[in-house]
Each structure stands twice: as structure tokens, then as C-alpha cells.
Design a protein around this motif. Structure first.
Motif, PDB file in Angstrom:
ATOM      1  N   ASP A 222      79.886  33.074  73.275  1.00 61.49           N
ATOM      2  CA  ASP A 222      79.947  34.432  72.718  1.00 61.49           C
ATOM      3  C   ASP A 222      79.888  34.356  71.193  1.00 61.49           C
ATOM      4  OD1 ASP A 222      80.205  35.465  75.260  1.00 61.49           O
ATOM      5  OD2 ASP A 222      82.315  36.063  75.032  1.00 61.49           O
ATOM      6  N   LYS A 223      79.179  35.318  70.594  1.00 60.62           N
ATOM      7  CA  LYS A 223      79.011  35.364  69.136  1.00 60.62           C
ATOM      8  C   LYS A 223      79.235  36.776  68.629  1.00 60.62           C
ATOM      9  CE  LYS A 223      75.361  31.901  68.459  1.00 60.62           C
ATOM     10  NZ  LYS A 223      74.035  31.700  67.865  1.00 60.62           N
ATOM     11  N   ALA A 224      79.650  36.865  67.368  1.00 54.32           N
ATOM     12  CA  ALA A 224      79.739  38.151  66.680  1.00 54.32           C
ATOM     13  C   ALA A 224      79.542  37.907  65.187  1.00 54.32           C
ATOM     14  CB  ALA A 224      81.076  38.831  66.938  1.00 54.32           C
ATOM     15  N   SER A 225      79.055  38.933  64.489  1.00 52.91           N
ATOM     16  CA  SER A 225      78.757  38.814  63.052  1.00 52.91           C
ATOM     17  C   SER A 225      79.130  40.083  62.309  1.00 52.91           C
ATOM     18  CB  SER A 225      77.256  38.573  62.835  1.00 52.91           C
ATOM     19  OG  SER A 225      76.827  37.403  63.458  1.00 52.91           O
ATOM     20  N   ILE A 226      79.337  39.910  61.021  1.00 55.17           N
ATOM     21  CA  ILE A 226      79.495  41.017  60.078  1.00 55.17           C
ATOM     22  C   ILE A 226      78.660  40.658  58.856  1.00 55.17           C
ATOM     23  CG2 ILE A 226      81.086  42.108  58.438  1.00 55.17           C
ATOM     24  CD1 ILE A 226      83.251  41.990  60.526  1.00 55.17           C
ATOM     25  N   SER A 227      77.973  41.655  58.285  1.00 56.45           N
ATOM     26  CA  SER A 227      77.185  41.440  57.063  1.00 56.45           C
ATOM     27  C   SER A 227      77.715  42.321  55.947  1.00 56.45           C
ATOM     28  CB  SER A 227      75.717  41.773  57.306  1.00 56.45           C
ATOM     29  OG  SER A 227      75.158  40.883  58.239  1.00 56.45           O
ATOM     30  N   LYS A 228      77.618  41.805  54.724  1.00 48.56           N
ATOM     31  CA  LYS A 228      78.039  42.557  53.536  1.00 48.56           C
ATOM     32  C   LYS A 228      77.232  42.096  52.348  1.00 48.56           C
ATOM     33  CE  LYS A 228      81.912  43.765  50.591  1.00 48.56           C
ATOM     34  NZ  LYS A 228      81.072  44.782  50.023  1.00 48.56           N
ATOM     35  N   THR A 229      76.799  43.054  51.541  1.00 46.31           N
ATOM     36  CA  THR A 229      76.170  42.725  50.272  1.00 46.31           C
ATOM     37  C   THR A 229      77.274  42.592  49.229  1.00 46.31           C
ATOM     38  OG1 THR A 229      74.145  43.885  50.888  1.00 46.31           O
ATOM     39  CG2 THR A 229      74.500  43.477  48.533  1.00 46.31           C
ATOM     40  N   VAL A 230      77.320  41.441  48.572  1.00 48.23           N
ATOM     41  CA  VAL A 230      78.367  41.140  47.601  1.00 48.23           C
ATOM     42  C   VAL A 230      78.011  41.767  46.256  1.00 48.23           C
ATOM     43  CG1 VAL A 230      79.602  39.297  46.403  1.00 48.23           C
ATOM     44  CG2 VAL A 230      78.944  39.010  48.805  1.00 48.23           C
ATOM     45  N   THR A 231      78.908  42.607  45.747  1.00 51.14           N
ATOM     46  CA  THR A 231      78.678  43.323  44.497  1.00 51.14           C
ATOM     47  C   THR A 231      79.564  42.779  43.377  1.00 51.14           C
ATOM     48  OG1 THR A 231      80.400  44.985  44.885  1.00 51.14           O
ATOM     49  CG2 THR A 231      78.193  45.431  45.827  1.00 51.14           C
ATOM     50  N   GLU A 232      79.217  43.166  42.173  1.00 51.63           N
ATOM     51  CA  GLU A 232      80.047  42.824  41.018  1.00 51.63           C
ATOM     52  C   GLU A 232      81.459  43.371  41.209  1.00 51.63           C
ATOM     53  OE1 GLU A 232      79.360  42.702  36.283  1.00 51.63           O
ATOM     54  OE2 GLU A 232      78.969  44.661  37.208  1.00 51.63           O
ATOM     55  N   HIS A 233      81.552  44.588  41.725  1.00 56.97           N
ATOM     56  CA  HIS A 233      82.858  45.202  41.980  1.00 56.97           C
ATOM     57  C   HIS A 233      83.678  44.345  42.948  1.00 56.97           C
ATOM     58  CE1 HIS A 233      85.883  48.294  42.616  1.00 56.97           C
ATOM     59  NE2 HIS A 233      85.707  48.117  43.917  1.00 56.97           N
ATOM     60  N   ASP A 234      83.046  43.835  44.006  1.00 62.92           N
ATOM     61  CA  ASP A 234      83.751  42.983  44.961  1.00 62.92           C
ATOM     62  C   ASP A 234      84.342  41.756  44.268  1.00 62.92           C
ATOM     63  OD1 ASP A 234      82.968  44.617  47.158  1.00 62.92           O
ATOM     64  OD2 ASP A 234      81.121  43.451  47.419  1.00 62.92           O
ATOM     65  N   VAL A 235      83.552  41.124  43.414  1.00 62.82           N
ATOM     66  CA  VAL A 235      83.989  39.899  42.738  1.00 62.82           C
ATOM     67  C   VAL A 235      85.140  40.197  41.775  1.00 62.82           C
ATOM     68  CG1 VAL A 235      83.275  38.054  41.159  1.00 62.82           C
ATOM     69  CG2 VAL A 235      81.775  38.742  43.062  1.00 62.82           C
ATOM     70  N   TYR A 236      85.032  41.275  41.004  1.00 65.06           N
ATOM     71  CA  TYR A 236      86.116  41.627  40.074  1.00 65.06           C
ATOM     72  C   TYR A 236      87.379  42.024  40.838  1.00 65.06           C
ATOM     73  CZ  TYR A 236      83.456  41.287  35.781  1.00 65.06           C
ATOM     74  OH  TYR A 236      82.745  40.809  34.707  1.00 65.06           O
ATOM     75  N   THR A 237      87.215  42.742  41.938  1.00 67.17           N
ATOM     76  CA  THR A 237      88.377  43.128  42.742  1.00 67.17           C
ATOM     77  C   THR A 237      89.048  41.898  43.328  1.00 67.17           C
ATOM     78  OG1 THR A 237      87.405  45.278  43.257  1.00 67.17           O
ATOM     79  CG2 THR A 237      89.157  44.505  44.722  1.00 67.17           C
ATOM     80  N   PHE A 238      88.251  40.964  43.853  1.00 68.13           N
ATOM     81  CA  PHE A 238      88.811  39.740  44.417  1.00 68.13           C
ATOM     82  C   PHE A 238      89.528  38.937  43.326  1.00 68.13           C
ATOM     83  CE2 PHE A 238      88.915  35.387  45.902  1.00 68.13           C
ATOM     84  CZ  PHE A 238      89.383  35.542  47.195  1.00 68.13           C
ATOM     85  N   ALA A 239      88.943  38.869  42.143  1.00 68.53           N
ATOM     86  CA  ALA A 239      89.598  38.154  41.037  1.00 68.53           C
ATOM     87  C   ALA A 239      90.962  38.771  40.744  1.00 68.53           C
ATOM     88  CB  ALA A 239      88.710  38.173  39.789  1.00 68.53           C
ATOM     89  N   GLY A 240      91.020  40.090  40.723  1.00 67.57           N
ATOM     90  CA  GLY A 240      92.287  40.765  40.464  1.00 67.57           C
ATOM     91  C   GLY A 240      93.310  40.539  41.560  1.00 67.57           C
ATOM     92  N   LEU A 241      92.869  40.568  42.793  1.00 64.70           N
ATOM     93  CA  LEU A 241      93.783  40.375  43.922  1.00 64.70           C
ATOM     94  C   LEU A 241      94.270  38.936  44.029  1.00 64.70           C
ATOM     95  CD1 LEU A 241      91.933  42.476  46.640  1.00 64.70           C
ATOM     96  CD2 LEU A 241      94.155  42.985  45.616  1.00 64.70           C
ATOM     97  N   SER A 242      93.381  37.984  43.778  1.00 69.82           N
ATOM     98  CA  SER A 242      93.722  36.573  43.970  1.00 69.82           C
ATOM     99  C   SER A 242      94.272  35.916  42.708  1.00 69.82           C
ATOM    100  CB  SER A 242      92.491  35.800  44.436  1.00 69.82           C
ATOM    101  OG  SER A 242      91.520  35.762  43.400  1.00 69.82           O
ATOM    102  N   GLY A 243      93.985  36.512  41.543  1.00 74.47           N
ATOM    103  CA  GLY A 243      94.361  35.886  40.282  1.00 74.47           C
ATOM    104  C   GLY A 243      93.378  34.815  39.840  1.00 74.47           C
ATOM    105  N   ASP A 244      92.264  34.665  40.548  1.00 76.11           N
ATOM    106  CA  ASP A 244      91.256  33.650  40.213  1.00 76.11           C
ATOM    107  C   ASP A 244      90.229  34.254  39.254  1.00 76.11           C
ATOM    108  OD1 ASP A 244      89.257  31.764  40.015  1.00 76.11           O
ATOM    109  OD2 ASP A 244      89.007  31.491  42.174  1.00 76.11           O
TER     110      ASP A 244
END
Length: 139
Positions: free
Chosen positions: A14-36
Motif C-alpha cells: 500500500d502507498k500514499a503521497s502528499i505533494s507541496k510546493t515549497v515557498t519562501e514563506h514556508d522556509v521562513y516559517t520553519f526557521a522561526g518555528l525550529s530556530g534554524d
């Protein structure tokens, strides 16, 4: 809407997938959440002088898409994430569309555990993250 698949109904293969286009906003948000705030992710001038020549997304941001598949698609609701092995194979650039796919490789019925192949590819089919996960499915 998240899937609620019963453990007994899950089959090897069995397989399943999710797709997402990675945006600048995603990267900045992740940096803020993770501290990286590594400048290869958030500073375009710095990134020009790296081996990537431009900013790239955090590897763990991409790995988070695997978690999204596990918790919402396969196995879905009531999945307990126990372990994950990851290998970061290729950078993800801003604007890349990443598809995270999980595939059931083994069922361990005595403990309601699943061993899954986990892979993320970009829009060109290039593997960006490869690994395997162990989860427990609570019905």
C-alpha cells in the motif's frame, strides 16, 4: 480530511503521497518555528557563495511532509510515529514541488507495527529524501 484505515485493512505494498510546493514563506516559517536560521536557508547573498548557489529549504521541513502522509493518509488517524531514518539526497529549492510517499514494506501484527519505505521526490522525479519509518497503528 484524514483517513482512518484499520490496521487489518493495511496491506504490504500500500502507498500514499502528499505533494507541496515549497515557498519562501514556508522556509521562513520553519526557521522561526525550529530556530534554524542557517543562512543557506534564509540569506540569498550568503547562499550565492555556497555549493548550492541559492537558498534551499531545510531538510527537516521536507521530512515533515513524510509525517503528514503518515498521520493523515497512510496509516492515517491514530498513527504513532516510533522511528525514522533519513538520508538527504538532493537540495530542495524554493518553488520546488515535493511529493512525499510512504509504502508499507512489512507488517508486525503482534504489535500493530508497520515498517514503511519513505521517499520524497521533486517535480523532476529526483529523490531528495530517502529513508524508512516504523509506526504503530492504534485502531
Amino acid at each position: 480530511m484524514a483517513c482512518d484505515i484499520k490496521y487489518a485493512d493495511i496491506q504490504v505494498g500500500d502507498k500514499a503521497s502528499i505533494s507541496k510546493t515549497v515557498t519562501e514563506h514556508d522556509v521562513y516559517t520553519f526557521a522561526g518555528l525550529s530556530g534554524d536560521f542557517n543562512p543557506v536557508h534564509i540569506n540569498a547573498e550568503f547562499a550565492k557563495n555556497t555549493m548550492f548557489k541559492e537558498r534551499i529549504a531545510h531538510g527537516m521541513l521536507v521530512a515533515g511532509l513524510i509525517s503528514a502522509v503518515l498521520g493523515t493518509e497512510l496509516p492515517g488517524i491514530n498513527t504513532i510515529y516510533l522511528a525514522q531514518e533519513l538520508a538527504f539526497k538532493s537540495p530542495v529549492k524554493f518553488g520546488d514541488t515535493v511529493t512525499a510517499t510512504v509504502e508499507v514494506m512489512e507488517k508486525i501484527d503482534a504489535k500493530n507495527r508497520l515498517m514503511l519505505k519513505t521517499v520524497a521526490t521533486n517535480q523532476d522525479g529526483t529523490v531528495v529524501v530517502d529513508g524508512k519509518a516504523t509506526v504503530m497503528k492504534k485502531d
